[in-house]
Structure formats: structure tokens, C-alpha cells
Write an enzyme that holds these catalytic residues in place. Sequence first.
Site, PDB file in Angstrom:
ATOM      1  N   ASP A 144       0.865  -1.176   0.000  1.00  0.00           N
ATOM      2  CA  ASP A 144       0.000   0.000   0.000  1.00  0.00           C
ATOM      3  C   ASP A 144       0.903   1.228   0.000  1.00  0.00           C
ATOM      4  O   ASP A 144       1.549   1.528   1.002  1.00  0.00           O
ATOM      5  CB  ASP A 144      -0.903  -0.032   1.243  1.00  0.00           C
ATOM      6  N   GLY A 166       0.354   8.389   0.740  1.00  0.00           N
ATOM      7  CA  GLY A 166       1.032   9.687   0.760  1.00  0.00           C
ATOM      8  C   GLY A 166       1.922   9.857   1.986  1.00  0.00           C
ATOM      9  O   GLY A 166       2.905  10.595   1.944  1.00  0.00           O
ATOM     10  N   THR A 167       1.589   9.161   3.091  1.00  0.00           N
ATOM     11  CA  THR A 167       2.411   9.297   4.299  1.00  0.00           C
ATOM     12  C   THR A 167       3.114   8.008   4.706  1.00  0.00           C
ATOM     13  O   THR A 167       4.159   8.062   5.338  1.00  0.00           O
ATOM     14  CB  THR A 167       1.575   9.791   5.502  1.00  0.00           C
ATOM     15  N   ASN A 208      -5.227   1.553  -8.787  1.00  0.00           N
ATOM     16  CA  ASN A 208      -5.357   2.732  -7.924  1.00  0.00           C
ATOM     17  C   ASN A 208      -6.004   2.382  -6.590  1.00  0.00           C
ATOM     18  O   ASN A 208      -6.776   1.425  -6.466  1.00  0.00           O
ATOM     19  CB  ASN A 208      -6.001   3.904  -8.671  1.00  0.00           C
ATOM     20  N   ASP A 209      -5.635   3.138  -5.569  1.00  0.00           N
ATOM     21  CA  ASP A 209      -6.002   2.779  -4.193  1.00  0.00           C
ATOM     22  C   ASP A 209      -7.512   2.728  -3.954  1.00  0.00           C
ATOM     23  O   ASP A 209      -7.982   1.881  -3.197  1.00  0.00           O
ATOM     24  CB  ASP A 209      -5.295   3.704  -3.191  1.00  0.00           C
ATOM     25  N   GLY A 213     -10.565  14.172  -1.256  1.00  0.00           N
ATOM     26  CA  GLY A 213     -11.245  14.015  -2.537  1.00  0.00           C
ATOM     27  C   GLY A 213     -12.281  12.901  -2.417  1.00  0.00           C
ATOM     28  O   GLY A 213     -12.536  12.424  -1.309  1.00  0.00           O
TER      29      GLY A 213
END
Length: 319
Positions: free
Chosen positions: A9, A12-13, A111-112, A140
Site C-alpha cells: 500500500d 502519501g504518508t 489505484n487505491d 477528494g
Amino acid sequence: MTSYVLGVDLGGTQIRACLWKVEAGMEQQAKKPTQARQGPSRVLKRIKLAVREVLAGLAPEDLLAIGIASPGPLDPQSGIILSPANLPGWDRVPLREIMVKEFHAPVYVNNDANLACLAEHRFGHGQGASDLVYLTISTGIGGGVVCGGQLLMGAHGLAAEPGHMIVDADGPRCGCGSIGCLEALSSGTAIARQAGEWIREGQDSLLASPTYSGKELTAQIVAEAALKGDALAQRLISRAAYYLGIGVLNLIHIFDPQMVILGGGVSKIGSPLFDPVQLWVREHALTPAQRETPILPAKLGDDVGLFGAVAWALDNAKA
Ligand SMILES: [Zn+2]
């Protein structure tokens, strides 16, 4: 021979990886900070490190496939990551090719949000359903659709972008450039932006009081004020729920799912968001069966990306 798949996975963090024993479940896990600002080559290095950590000691022939959940936009067929907003510096990075070269195993990228949908179908509330629609509502709005037990991909691997379904042709402009997308009306960013506008217009609200001034306005803060009885905050949540109801009903009419699952940070608002959506569907869906379509909260929480990557690897390894 014991068979395994590996899930990654890429968030972004955080980068998370896990080894999954087929017919048994999750074994080793590893976690690395993404530190996305350092750019693709450093991030790729940490992805490889996480994968190596969970692979330790595994015979290469026992690994069937690697599944990767990545932020989009991306091309799932080639496994090329185009230019995700939360991965700065990424521009057409051939993630699949890089990982195949490194680990000599088949690699499947998606895509996630699509993979979160698949995860809820295989391991969450959607188990046993043949058809379901999943939406993740956070900064989003993304999502996915399972049709006849399979993740819907579309002609270019880009199917199911429910965040960019237009729900108000006279609505605000969306980050994608279009007008009145669901994301521009019901996402966390949209709720916060509308809150800011109404407060600047001078509307009375707890959100304009010293308790909140100086704090960044977020959907969570709006939800907190709504719970305290703030009328403006309650109107903000109702407005987001209203457009979400329109979007969800459109999806029900197109895909006829057994259920709609809502995940992501904003979905944690709970019944003030879910109840109006359920009511809208009950009052406006075409058929009695569709009027009763359950709108359910996602089950998998923070593990959804990892479970999705595993499910995608398992699906493709079997195919
Ligand atoms: Zn849009």
C-alpha cells in the site's frame, strides 16, 4: 510448495507491505514512512526495503504475485504511475517494470480507491456480494465498482471515478476543471471550503467563534460543531449529504448493486451523512428492491489499501 502473495500500500504518508499466505492470511508486515517530498527515487528505495523485509527467507518460487495499491492517476495495464497529487515529482514512473526487475515476480498495480473497493468485497462488508459500489470520501472522492464479482476496470483501466460524476451542472468548479463534480460538493475539501465562504459572508456559527478561529477548518471540525448543535455546521453536512445522495442514487441506477459502501475520513461523520443518503435513495430509487439498497460504512479502516493490494494480487495470480 506453499504459495504466497505480497501486498503493498503506497500511501502519501506511509508505505506498508505484507506477506499473505494463500488460503491462510496475513503473515509478516512492514511499514516505512513515504516522505513523498524526497521524490520518486527515495520513495522507490523505501518500497523495495519494505518488500524485502516481508520477503525475508521466502523461497522465490513460493511468491505468486505482488499487488500494489497506489494513488492515481495511473495506468493499471502498464503499471505506470502518471502524476499523483500526493506523490510530488512522480511523472510516468514505470512502477510495475521497476518492481518486476527487482523481485522477478509478476506485479499488478491499481489505484487505491479501486483496490479499497475490492478489499471491502473480499474481506469487508461486501463479502458474498456479486455487485457493489464503494466510495471513499476524504479530501477528494474516489471509488470503485464490483460487477458480477469482478472489479470493473473499463476500456482504459480508468472505470469508476465517482468523484467526477456531475451532480450539479451549475455547481462549483472541481479540481479536475469540470463543473459541479461530486468531489466539488461532498468531499472534505468541499465542506471546508463552503464553511469558509459562509463564515466570510458573516453567517453566525460556532465555527466563527474564538474556540475555532485560528484552527484550520476541516470536515471533522464542521462535524464536531454540528454535533454541538451549530446550525451552520449542520447545514454544511446536510448539503454534502444531499449531493452525495444524488451521486449514490445515480450509481444505484447504473450498477444495481446489492449495497453501497462509504469509507474515508469524511464517512466517519456517520449518521448525519448516511441517514439523508439512505432516505434519498428510499424516496427516489426506481424499484422497491433498489429503494432498500443498504448504505453501509466501510469495515476495513486503515488496512483497506493493504487488503486491496493482496486481493488484486490473488485475483491476478489465479487468472
Ligand atoms: Zn471533477
